[in-house]
Design a protein around this motif. Structure first.
Motif, PDB file in Angstrom:
ATOM      1  N   UNK A 159       0.834  -1.213   0.000  1.00 24.01           N
ATOM      2  CA  UNK A 159       0.000   0.000   0.000  1.00 24.01           C
ATOM      3  C   UNK A 159       0.870   1.264   0.000  1.00 24.01           C
ATOM      4  N   UNK A 160       1.966   1.226   0.741  1.00 19.35           N
ATOM      5  CA  UNK A 160       2.869   2.378   0.752  1.00 19.35           C
ATOM      6  C   UNK A 160       3.509   2.579  -0.621  1.00 19.35           C
ATOM      7  N   UNK A 161       3.870   1.490  -1.266  1.00 22.31           N
ATOM      8  CA  UNK A 161       4.450   1.586  -2.605  1.00 22.31           C
ATOM      9  C   UNK A 161       3.407   2.102  -3.602  1.00 22.31           C
ATOM     10  N   UNK A 162       2.160   1.712  -3.412  1.00 23.47           N
ATOM     11  CA  UNK A 162       1.096   2.197  -4.300  1.00 23.47           C
ATOM     12  C   UNK A 162       0.938   3.715  -4.152  1.00 23.47           C
ATOM     13  N   UNK A 163       0.956   4.201  -2.915  1.00 22.78           N
ATOM     14  CA  UNK A 163       0.856   5.647  -2.689  1.00 22.78           C
ATOM     15  C   UNK A 163       2.000   6.371  -3.394  1.00 22.78           C
ATOM     16  N   UNK A 164       3.217   5.834  -3.244  1.00 20.29           N
ATOM     17  CA  UNK A 164       4.381   6.449  -3.887  1.00 20.29           C
ATOM     18  C   UNK A 164       4.243   6.407  -5.405  1.00 20.29           C
ATOM     19  N   UNK A 165       3.727   5.297  -5.921  1.00 21.05           N
ATOM     20  CA  UNK A 165       3.544   5.148  -7.368  1.00 21.05           C
ATOM     21  C   UNK A 165       2.578   6.197  -7.899  1.00 21.05           C
ATOM     22  N   UNK A 166       1.460   6.374  -7.205  1.00 17.00           N
ATOM     23  CA  UNK A 166       0.465   7.362  -7.639  1.00 17.00           C
ATOM     24  C   UNK A 166       1.031   8.781  -7.593  1.00 17.00           C
ATOM     25  N   UNK A 250      21.343 -10.648 -16.947  1.00 20.12           N
ATOM     26  CA  UNK A 250      22.642 -10.511 -17.604  1.00 20.12           C
ATOM     27  C   UNK A 250      22.552 -10.828 -19.088  1.00 20.12           C
ATOM     28  N   UNK A 251      21.502 -10.327 -19.695  1.00 18.26           N
ATOM     29  CA  UNK A 251      21.333 -10.416 -21.141  1.00 18.26           C
ATOM     30  C   UNK A 251      21.292  -8.992 -21.694  1.00 18.26           C
ATOM     31  N   UNK A 252      21.152  -8.853 -23.004  1.00 15.54           N
ATOM     32  CA  UNK A 252      21.044  -7.525 -23.599  1.00 15.54           C
ATOM     33  C   UNK A 252      19.701  -6.872 -23.278  1.00 15.54           C
ATOM     34  N   UNK A 253      18.735  -7.687 -22.872  1.00 18.90           N
ATOM     35  CA  UNK A 253      17.422  -7.184 -22.464  1.00 18.90           C
ATOM     36  C   UNK A 253      17.109  -7.710 -21.059  1.00 18.90           C
ATOM     37  N   UNK A 254      17.812  -7.203 -20.051  1.00 19.36           N
ATOM     38  CA  UNK A 254      17.691  -7.759 -18.695  1.00 19.36           C
ATOM     39  C   UNK A 254      16.321  -7.597 -18.062  1.00 19.36           C
ATOM     40  N   UNK A 255      15.502  -6.694 -18.609  1.00 21.57           N
ATOM     41  CA  UNK A 255      14.183  -6.461 -18.016  1.00 21.57           C
ATOM     42  C   UNK A 255      13.156  -7.497 -18.456  1.00 21.57           C
ATOM     43  N   UNK A 256      13.482  -8.264 -19.476  1.00 19.76           N
ATOM     44  CA  UNK A 256      12.505  -9.210 -20.023  1.00 19.76           C
ATOM     45  C   UNK A 256      12.434 -10.482 -19.191  1.00 19.76           C
ATOM     46  N   UNK A 257      11.218 -10.873 -18.846  1.00 23.18           N
ATOM     47  CA  UNK A 257      10.973 -12.117 -18.117  1.00 23.18           C
ATOM     48  C   UNK A 257      10.530 -13.198 -19.093  1.00 23.18           C
ATOM     49  N   UNK A 309       7.133  -1.600  -7.725  1.00 21.05           N
ATOM     50  CA  UNK A 309       8.564  -1.276  -7.590  1.00 21.05           C
ATOM     51  C   UNK A 309       9.138  -0.769  -8.914  1.00 21.05           C
ATOM     52  N   UNK A 310       8.762  -1.420 -10.004  1.00 15.44           N
ATOM     53  CA  UNK A 310       9.277  -1.024 -11.304  1.00 15.44           C
ATOM     54  C   UNK A 310       8.867   0.388 -11.698  1.00 15.44           C
ATOM     55  N   UNK A 311       7.604   0.718 -11.453  1.00 19.43           N
ATOM     56  CA  UNK A 311       7.120   2.066 -11.802  1.00 19.43           C
ATOM     57  C   UNK A 311       7.839   3.118 -10.965  1.00 19.43           C
ATOM     58  N   UNK A 312       7.941   2.884  -9.663  1.00 21.36           N
ATOM     59  CA  UNK A 312       8.631   3.836  -8.794  1.00 21.36           C
ATOM     60  C   UNK A 312      10.085   4.005  -9.238  1.00 21.36           C
ATOM     61  N   UNK A 313      10.755   2.892  -9.503  1.00 21.46           N
ATOM     62  CA  UNK A 313      12.167   2.929  -9.869  1.00 21.46           C
ATOM     63  C   UNK A 313      12.402   3.730 -11.141  1.00 21.46           C
ATOM     64  N   UNK A 314      11.451   3.674 -12.061  1.00 17.71           N
ATOM     65  CA  UNK A 314      11.573   4.438 -13.300  1.00 17.71           C
ATOM     66  C   UNK A 314      11.710   5.930 -13.005  1.00 17.71           C
ATOM     67  N   UNK A 321      18.172   0.576 -16.770  1.00 18.35           N
ATOM     68  CA  UNK A 321      17.314  -0.614 -16.756  1.00 18.35           C
ATOM     69  C   UNK A 321      15.921  -0.166 -17.164  1.00 18.35           C
ATOM     70  N   UNK A 322      15.249  -0.970 -17.988  1.00 16.51           N
ATOM     71  CA  UNK A 322      13.902  -0.619 -18.449  1.00 16.51           C
ATOM     72  C   UNK A 322      12.891  -0.990 -17.373  1.00 16.51           C
ATOM     73  N   UNK A 323      12.781  -0.142 -16.362  1.00 16.01           N
ATOM     74  CA  UNK A 323      11.902  -0.424 -15.229  1.00 16.01           C
ATOM     75  C   UNK A 323      10.436  -0.487 -15.638  1.00 16.01           C
ATOM     76  N   UNK A 324      10.027   0.388 -16.555  1.00 14.86           N
ATOM     77  CA  UNK A 324       8.625   0.399 -16.977  1.00 14.86           C
ATOM     78  C   UNK A 324       8.296  -0.876 -17.751  1.00 14.86           C
ATOM     79  N   UNK A 325       9.193  -1.301 -18.624  1.00 12.17           N
ATOM     80  CA  UNK A 325       8.976  -2.560 -19.346  1.00 12.17           C
ATOM     81  C   UNK A 325       8.889  -3.732 -18.391  1.00 12.17           C
ATOM     82  N   UNK A 326       9.720  -3.718 -17.358  1.00 14.04           N
ATOM     83  CA  UNK A 326       9.693  -4.761 -16.338  1.00 14.04           C
ATOM     84  C   UNK A 326       8.367  -4.736 -15.586  1.00 14.04           C
ATOM     85  N   UNK A 327       7.934  -3.543 -15.186  1.00 13.27           N
ATOM     86  CA  UNK A 327       6.679  -3.406 -14.440  1.00 13.27           C
ATOM     87  C   UNK A 327       5.503  -3.922 -15.252  1.00 13.27           C
ATOM     88  N   UNK A 328       5.481  -3.589 -16.536  1.00 20.00           N
ATOM     89  CA  UNK A 328       4.391  -4.023 -17.405  1.00 20.00           C
ATOM     90  C   UNK A 328       4.271  -5.553 -17.429  1.00 20.00           C
TER      91      UNK A 328
END
Length: 363
Positions: A159-166, A250-257, A309-314, A321-328
């Motif tokens: 919930x605290x992270x959500x507040x920070x994200x908003x 540790x790839x060229x696209x580290x944010x991809x899951x 976490x990803x959205x905040x980190x962006x 690091x592509x934090x938004x791509x990770x968050x998505x």
């Protein structure tokens, strides 16, 4: 999140002045150091919360060098955790032989003992032998009697992270990620996942491969980086570890899951059996099955919290690091798996709408 070495020298300019003075002071205690002012700086690749460096000094023998680990805190990441709590955890772990010793602190970082062990890779945590060692170590970690209140932190933190994200997200981004709906999702999960007999333990909460080290000789496992550690349901910690098996930072696209790498039923069962039996007791099939069910449901909490976490980190972190791509991806996986894992209570929505996915390309 953790790290693996990437040897790149001549990076001393990235070290804060205060940190350099601390390092030189430490080096002055070693009589065999050739020149305490001559630092070999090796960035440790893969860190996504802090900048991490291995620091080396040549010695007069030329066959041995002194090493320490330097951690420079990321800008704005205090929104995720209390740094004083983390230091207390670090010192507790050190005193109980659970991790590296704290060698010194400066304004925005610290110096740690360099552990003579290898950081695991993405493939290592899939190895059955290593995975069993991780399971046993995690059980030991969960059973630590850490000082402080033994209460679940997951939901308040979310919930605290959500507040920070908003607060950080522009309106278009907030709509794309459905942030207005997330508070209800957190409450839904908190109610759906609660069991009055669930095991609460001291959890690492970020058990990705870069935060796990192995001594190749003794085969002992060390868990490092306790920024996110707190008391939580142990099923959440295990679920988070399983989710991390889909990552390779540790790839060229580290944010991809790659969720095809999520452990299959046999792997999950093997890990949980090793976890429950590591103290010498043989768990019943019912115990393993119940923990397996709990863990699967807690993957939803993992997706939700790391998506935030990803959205905040962006917005607060300058690490490349592509934090938004990770968050998505984490939110997509949440909406995709929620109906199956929570049954009818989770059948309200699916993945992010195509129109909103297009919006995310701008961020």
């Amino acid at each position: 999140m953790g790290a693996i070495e990437n040897v790149m020298e001549n990076k001393e300019s990235r070290i804060p002045v205060e940190a350099k003075e601390l390092l030189k002071s430490l080096a002055s205690e070693w009589e065999d150091v050739v020149d305490r002012n001559s630092l070999q700086v090796i960035p440790v690749k893969g860190a996504m919360t802090n900048e991490v460096f291995q620091i080396k000094w040549l010695t007069k023998t030329e066959t041995f060098s002194h090493k320490v680990l330097l951690r420079v805190y990321g800008e704005g990441v205090e929104v995720f955790f209390d740094r004083n709590d983390e230091i207390r955890t670090f010192e507790f772990m050190s005193k109980h032989g659970q991790g590296p010793r704290l060698l010194g602190r400066f304004h925005n970082g610290r110096v740690e003992e360099f552990i003579n062990a290898r950081t695991l890779s993405a493939s290592d945590i899939r190895d059955p032998e290593i995975s069993a060692l991780i399971a046993a170590k995690l059980k030991e970690f969960h059973d630590l009697d850490m000082p402080g209140q033994k209460i679940v932190r997951l939901w308040d933190r979310s919930r605290n992270w959500l507040i920070a994200t908003k607060n950080l997200s522009p309106p278009e981004e907030a709509r794309a990620f459905r942030l207005d709906a997330i508070e209800e999702e957190i409450s839904t999960l908190e109610k759906a996942l609660y069991r009055n007999d669930q095991h609460i333990g001291f959890c690492h909460n970020d058990l990705q491969y870069g935060n796990i080290m192995i001594d190749e000789v003794t085969k002992s496992i060390t868990l490092i980086d306790y920024e996110y550690a707190s008391y939580n349901p142990v099923a959440y910690d295990i679920a988070n570890h399983f989710c991390e098996m889909a990552a390779d930072y540790h790839t060229e696209t580290p944010h991809l899951m790659d969720y095809s790498k999520y452990p299959d039923l046999e792997e999950r069962h093997r890990f949980l059996h090793a976890y429950l039996s590591s103290t010498g007791d043989q768990p019943s099939d019912a115990e393993v099955k119940q923990l397996l069910q709990d863990v699967e449901k807690y993957t939803l909490a993992s997706h939700l919290s790391w998506g935030l976490w990803g959205i905040i980190s962006e917005h607060v972190n300058e690490i490349d690091f592509d934090y938004i791509g990770y968050a998505k991806q984490r939110f997509d996986q949440y909406w995709l798996t929620k109906p199956e894992l929570l049954g009818s209570s989770g059948a309200t929505t699916n993945a992010l709408p195509d129109a909103l996915q297009n919006i995310l390309l701008k961020f």
